[in-house]
Motif scaffolding. Structure first.
Motif, PDB file in Angstrom:
ATOM      1  N   GLY A 220       0.824  -1.203   0.000  1.00 35.60           N
ATOM      2  CA  GLY A 220       0.000   0.000   0.000  1.00 35.60           C
ATOM      3  C   GLY A 220       0.860   1.257   0.000  1.00 35.60           C
ATOM      4  O   GLY A 220       0.566   2.235  -0.689  1.00 35.60           O
ATOM      5  N   LEU A 221       1.939   1.208   0.760  1.00 36.89           N
ATOM      6  CA  LEU A 221       2.842   2.357   0.837  1.00 36.89           C
ATOM      7  C   LEU A 221       3.451   2.664  -0.529  1.00 36.89           C
ATOM      8  O   LEU A 221       3.561   3.827  -0.941  1.00 36.89           O
ATOM      9  N   ARG A 222       3.829   1.603  -1.252  1.00 36.99           N
ATOM     10  CA  ARG A 222       4.399   1.793  -2.593  1.00 36.99           C
ATOM     11  C   ARG A 222       3.385   2.483  -3.502  1.00 36.99           C
ATOM     12  O   ARG A 222       3.733   3.401  -4.241  1.00 36.99           O
ATOM     13  N   THR A 223       2.134   2.011  -3.430  1.00 35.96           N
ATOM     14  CA  THR A 223       1.086   2.617  -4.253  1.00 35.96           C
ATOM     15  C   THR A 223       0.978   4.110  -3.934  1.00 35.96           C
ATOM     16  O   THR A 223       0.912   4.948  -4.828  1.00 35.96           O
ATOM     17  N   GLN A 224       1.000   4.431  -2.630  1.00 39.84           N
ATOM     18  CA  GLN A 224       0.875   5.832  -2.241  1.00 39.84           C
ATOM     19  C   GLN A 224       2.028   6.668  -2.795  1.00 39.84           C
ATOM     20  O   GLN A 224       1.818   7.743  -3.349  1.00 39.84           O
ATOM     21  N   LYS A 225       3.233   6.150  -2.673  1.00 38.51           N
ATOM     22  CA  LYS A 225       4.400   6.885  -3.178  1.00 38.51           C
ATOM     23  C   LYS A 225       4.324   7.075  -4.687  1.00 38.51           C
ATOM     24  O   LYS A 225       4.605   8.149  -5.204  1.00 38.51           O
ATOM     25  N   GLU A 226       3.962   5.993  -5.372  1.00 38.62           N
ATOM     26  CA  GLU A 226       3.869   6.073  -6.828  1.00 38.62           C
ATOM     27  C   GLU A 226       2.866   7.142  -7.261  1.00 38.62           C
ATOM     28  O   GLU A 226       3.093   7.863  -8.222  1.00 38.62           O
ATOM     29  N   LEU A 227       1.763   7.232  -6.523  1.00 38.90           N
ATOM     30  CA  LEU A 227       0.753   8.239  -6.853  1.00 38.90           C
ATOM     31  C   LEU A 227       1.283   9.644  -6.589  1.00 38.90           C
ATOM     32  O   LEU A 227       0.870  10.614  -7.214  1.00 38.90           O
ATOM     33  N   SER A 228       2.215   9.746  -5.640  1.00 44.41           N
ATOM     34  CA  SER A 228       2.806  11.049  -5.347  1.00 44.41           C
ATOM     35  C   SER A 228       3.898  11.406  -6.347  1.00 44.41           C
ATOM     36  O   SER A 228       4.487  12.485  -6.269  1.00 44.41           O
ATOM     37  N   GLY A 229       4.216  10.480  -7.245  1.00 37.30           N
ATOM     38  CA  GLY A 229       5.198  10.781  -8.271  1.00 37.30           C
ATOM     39  C   GLY A 229       6.571  10.204  -8.010  1.00 37.30           C
ATOM     40  O   GLY A 229       7.521  10.474  -8.738  1.00 37.30           O
ATOM     41  N   ILE A 230       6.678   9.359  -6.942  1.00 34.61           N
ATOM     42  CA  ILE A 230       7.972   8.734  -6.639  1.00 34.61           C
ATOM     43  C   ILE A 230       7.960   7.303  -7.170  1.00 34.61           C
ATOM     44  O   ILE A 230       7.212   6.459  -6.676  1.00 34.61           O
ATOM     45  N   PRO A 231       8.769   7.001  -8.196  1.00 31.76           N
ATOM     46  CA  PRO A 231       8.736   5.654  -8.787  1.00 31.76           C
ATOM     47  C   PRO A 231       9.235   4.595  -7.808  1.00 31.76           C
ATOM     48  O   PRO A 231      10.292   4.756  -7.211  1.00 31.76           O
ATOM     49  N   CYS A 232       8.465   3.556  -7.611  1.00 32.71           N
ATOM     50  CA  CYS A 232       8.859   2.439  -6.743  1.00 32.71           C
ATOM     51  C   CYS A 232       8.798   1.109  -7.485  1.00 32.71           C
ATOM     52  O   CYS A 232       9.308   0.111  -7.009  1.00 32.71           O
ATOM     53  N   ILE A 233       8.114   1.084  -8.607  1.00 32.78           N
ATOM     54  CA  ILE A 233       7.921  -0.173  -9.326  1.00 32.78           C
ATOM     55  C   ILE A 233       8.521  -0.012 -10.721  1.00 32.78           C
ATOM     56  O   ILE A 233       8.024   0.773 -11.526  1.00 32.78           O
ATOM     57  N   ASP A 234       9.589  -0.744 -10.984  1.00 31.30           N
ATOM     58  CA  ASP A 234      10.248  -0.621 -12.281  1.00 31.30           C
ATOM     59  C   ASP A 234       9.657  -1.622 -13.273  1.00 31.30           C
ATOM     60  O   ASP A 234       8.877  -2.495 -12.896  1.00 31.30           O
ATOM     61  N   LEU A 235      10.047  -1.479 -14.516  1.00 33.95           N
ATOM     62  CA  LEU A 235       9.653  -2.431 -15.539  1.00 33.95           C
ATOM     63  C   LEU A 235      10.252  -3.795 -15.211  1.00 33.95           C
ATOM     64  O   LEU A 235      11.375  -3.878 -14.731  1.00 33.95           O
ATOM     65  N   GLU A 236       9.493  -4.860 -15.490  1.00 35.15           N
ATOM     66  CA  GLU A 236      10.074  -6.193 -15.391  1.00 35.15           C
ATOM     67  C   GLU A 236      10.436  -6.637 -16.793  1.00 35.15           C
ATOM     68  O   GLU A 236       9.570  -6.867 -17.618  1.00 35.15           O
ATOM     69  N   TYR A 237      11.724  -6.713 -17.032  1.00 39.60           N
ATOM     70  CA  TYR A 237      12.176  -6.976 -18.401  1.00 39.60           C
ATOM     71  C   TYR A 237      12.085  -8.433 -18.775  1.00 39.60           C
ATOM     72  O   TYR A 237      11.746  -8.787 -19.885  1.00 39.60           O
ATOM     73  N   GLU A 238      12.444  -9.303 -17.816  1.00 39.70           N
ATOM     74  CA  GLU A 238      12.399 -10.720 -18.124  1.00 39.70           C
ATOM     75  C   GLU A 238      11.185 -11.348 -17.462  1.00 39.70           C
ATOM     76  O   GLU A 238      10.821 -10.973 -16.350  1.00 39.70           O
ATOM     77  N   VAL A 239      10.607 -12.291 -18.153  1.00 40.20           N
ATOM     78  CA  VAL A 239       9.477 -13.000 -17.566  1.00 40.20           C
ATOM     79  C   VAL A 239      10.029 -13.952 -16.526  1.00 40.20           C
ATOM     80  O   VAL A 239      10.803 -14.850 -16.854  1.00 40.20           O
ATOM     81  N   PRO A 240       9.686 -13.767 -15.256  1.00 44.53           N
ATOM     82  CA  PRO A 240      10.234 -14.651 -14.230  1.00 44.53           C
ATOM     83  C   PRO A 240       9.629 -16.048 -14.343  1.00 44.53           C
ATOM     84  O   PRO A 240       8.511 -16.210 -14.813  1.00 44.53           O
ATOM     85  N   ARG A 241      10.407 -17.028 -13.917  1.00 42.25           N
ATOM     86  CA  ARG A 241       9.915 -18.407 -13.901  1.00 42.25           C
ATOM     87  C   ARG A 241       8.688 -18.483 -12.999  1.00 42.25           C
ATOM     88  O   ARG A 241       8.671 -17.928 -11.905  1.00 42.25           O
ATOM     89  N   LYS A 242       7.648 -19.184 -13.454  1.00 41.05           N
ATOM     90  CA  LYS A 242       6.432 -19.291 -12.643  1.00 41.05           C
ATOM     91  C   LYS A 242       6.688 -20.068 -11.363  1.00 41.05           C
ATOM     92  O   LYS A 242       7.453 -21.027 -11.359  1.00 41.05           O
ATOM     93  N   LYS A 243       6.026 -19.655 -10.283  1.00 41.71           N
ATOM     94  CA  LYS A 243       6.201 -20.323  -8.990  1.00 41.71           C
ATOM     95  C   LYS A 243       5.102 -21.351  -8.730  1.00 41.71           C
ATOM     96  O   LYS A 243       5.203 -22.162  -7.825  1.00 41.71           O
ATOM     97  N   ALA A 244       4.057 -21.233  -9.500  1.00 43.54           N
ATOM     98  CA  ALA A 244       2.972 -22.206  -9.392  1.00 43.54           C
ATOM     99  C   ALA A 244       2.293 -22.282 -10.748  1.00 43.54           C
ATOM    100  O   ALA A 244       2.254 -21.293 -11.481  1.00 43.54           O
TER     101      ALA A 244
END
Length: 420
Positions: A220-244
């Motif tokens: 939730g905190l990340r979402t709040q920061k992102e909305l304030s204009g502070i990037p917290c979530i970068d692009l995921e370039y590689e598709v990670p191996r599935k965990k399930a």
DNA sequence: TCTGGGGTCCTAGGACCC
DNA sequence: TCTGGGGTCCTAGGACCC
């Protein structure tokens, strides 16, 4: 600068590409078994048809308004998705395919361009090359790009593109969006926040960060920061191996006899094994679940799940199916009407890093060669051309799919299979 | 009569280690 | 009367996404 490109009413748009007579008409696409509404044209939305609504509840509405109805055709949508993504990728190497109909792009490497012009160019190219209409939102964080996309979709005057590129626009955008429409705020949190008078995205950014973290975790905190204009979530370039990996289905009609459920579980298990092989993974954990129809209050309810740890991580259909059947037998109880079942594999690792066992009596090379050959044949001649006998002939548990469209874009073998 | 399918991440608590 | 400190790993449950 992040851009979120999102296909409009994706499944419906795919149907329209090959059937232009649908333009201007209400159109909906249903989930598996023709159960719920999962995609709606703008005209269908205007009629008040809700996302996720059970099909049987809107029969009258559909008939009265001449709504065109389609069963979902995932082969078609998957193929169209690939076309859209391939075209998007020609505009920047920094692309993350986020879902079947969405991709994030990062435009920071492109110097001296007008972002808005560029976005319109992307939008027009996608439309021309694939026939699919998309909307694009641009902003300095992913979450704000989602907000911008929302605005682009809701207001026809922006022509499918909106950019948040100033503090004034950020605040204006956040004041205009309901808290429930923010990416990362779901049903529970929006209900919870509304109790604290948080109605818009803007209200949310005004909350004390400590409180947000305490009540909504770091997510939730990340979402709040992102909305304030502070990037917290970068692009995921590689598709990670599935965990399930999961394959499950509801049955068109309820089933009570063990034999039929065994066939279904065999099918789900071999599908999981195939997905594992495609990912070049192996799994050590296997779960089998069955349950009755929760909606039928008049019937006796039962649900159970059995987890099994495999002696050696594997992706062999033969092994996975046989353990799945063993698990099924341990939870199956006669006398109930079962509605849904499934198989989940987890404890996943790369197939090159298998911890073998001293007491293993399976010839793993032999299994691997057999699976490879089986996959090769099935890829060429169609799914399950060669299969384990446990799967049966696959006639007993057909999904309800009364309004499926033709496989416009894929191999003729698929079309033949459907006709058969 | 009829109600989808497939994923991810985080946290708390318990069991265990030295 | 008094009973340490610092870790890891696993799982279930709950939130979220499309």
């Amino acid at each position: 600068m992040y851009a979120l490109a999102d296909c409009n009413n994706f499944y419906v748009s795919c149907e329209k590409v090959f059937n232009p007579s649908l333009n201007g008409k209400p159109v909906i696409v249903l989930s598996n078994n023709d159960g719920c509404v999962v995609s709606r044209s703008n005209e269908a939305k205007a009629l008040g048809i809700k996302m996720g609504e059970p099909a049987f509840k809107i029969v009258d509405l559909v008939e009265k308004n001449n709504v065109a109805v389609f069963s979902s055709n995932y082969v078609l949508y998957g193929d169209m998705s690939q076309r859209v993504m391939n075209t998007l990728a020609t505009f920047t190497p920094d692309i993350e395919i986020y879902s079947i109909d969405e991709a994030f792009l990062k435009l920071h490497t492109l110097k001296n361009i007008n972002f808005l012009d560029y976005a319109y160019k992307i939008r027009n190219t996608i439309k021309r090359y694939t026939g699919i209409p998309i909307s694009i939102g641009l902003a300095m964080t992913k979450t704000l790009a989602k907000v911008a996309n929302h605005i682009a979709k809701k207001n026809p005057k922006y022509n499918g593109v909106y950019i948040i590129d100033s503090e004034e626009k950020r605040i204006e955008a956040l004041k205009s969006i309901e808290i429930a429409d923010i990416w990362g705020i779901g049903r529970q949190y929006s209900r919870f926040l509304e109790r604290y008078k948080v109605k818009t995205g803007y209200d949310f950014t005004m909350l004390p960060p400590n409180w947000v973290k305490q009540k909504m975790t770091v997510v939730g905190l990340r979402t709040q920061k992102e909305l304030s204009g502070i990037p917290c979530i970068d692009l995921e370039y590689e598709v990670p191996r599935k965990k399930a990996i999961c394959t499950s289905r509801s049955f068109a009609n309820m089933v009570s006899d063990l034999n039929t459920i065994e066939e279904a579980i065999s099918y789900f298990a071999s599908s999981c094994a195939y997905k594992l092989r495609k990912e070049e993974s192996v799994a050590q954990l296997l779960m089998v679940f069955i349950r009755t129809n929760f909606f039928r209050k008049d019937l006796e309810q039962y649900a159970s799940v059995r987890t099994i740890t495999l002696p050696v991580p594997t992706n062999s259909s033969i092994e996975i199916v046989s353990y799945a059947l063993y698990a099924l037998k341990s939870i199956y109880k006669p006398g109930y009407e079962y509605k849904k079942a499934g198989v989940i594999v987890s404890g996943i690792s790369p197939d090159t890093q298998v911890q073998t066992s001293l007491f293993d009596d399976i010839d793993r090379n032999k299994h691997n060669n057999l699976m490879k050959t089986m996959d090769m044949i099935n890829n060429k001649y169609g799914k399950n051309t060669i299969r384990l006998a446990a799967l049966g002939c696959g006639r007993r548990l057909k999904m309800r799919q009364e309004k499926i469209s033709p496989f416009y874009t894929t191999r003729w073998e698929d079309i033949i299979t459907v006709k058969v």
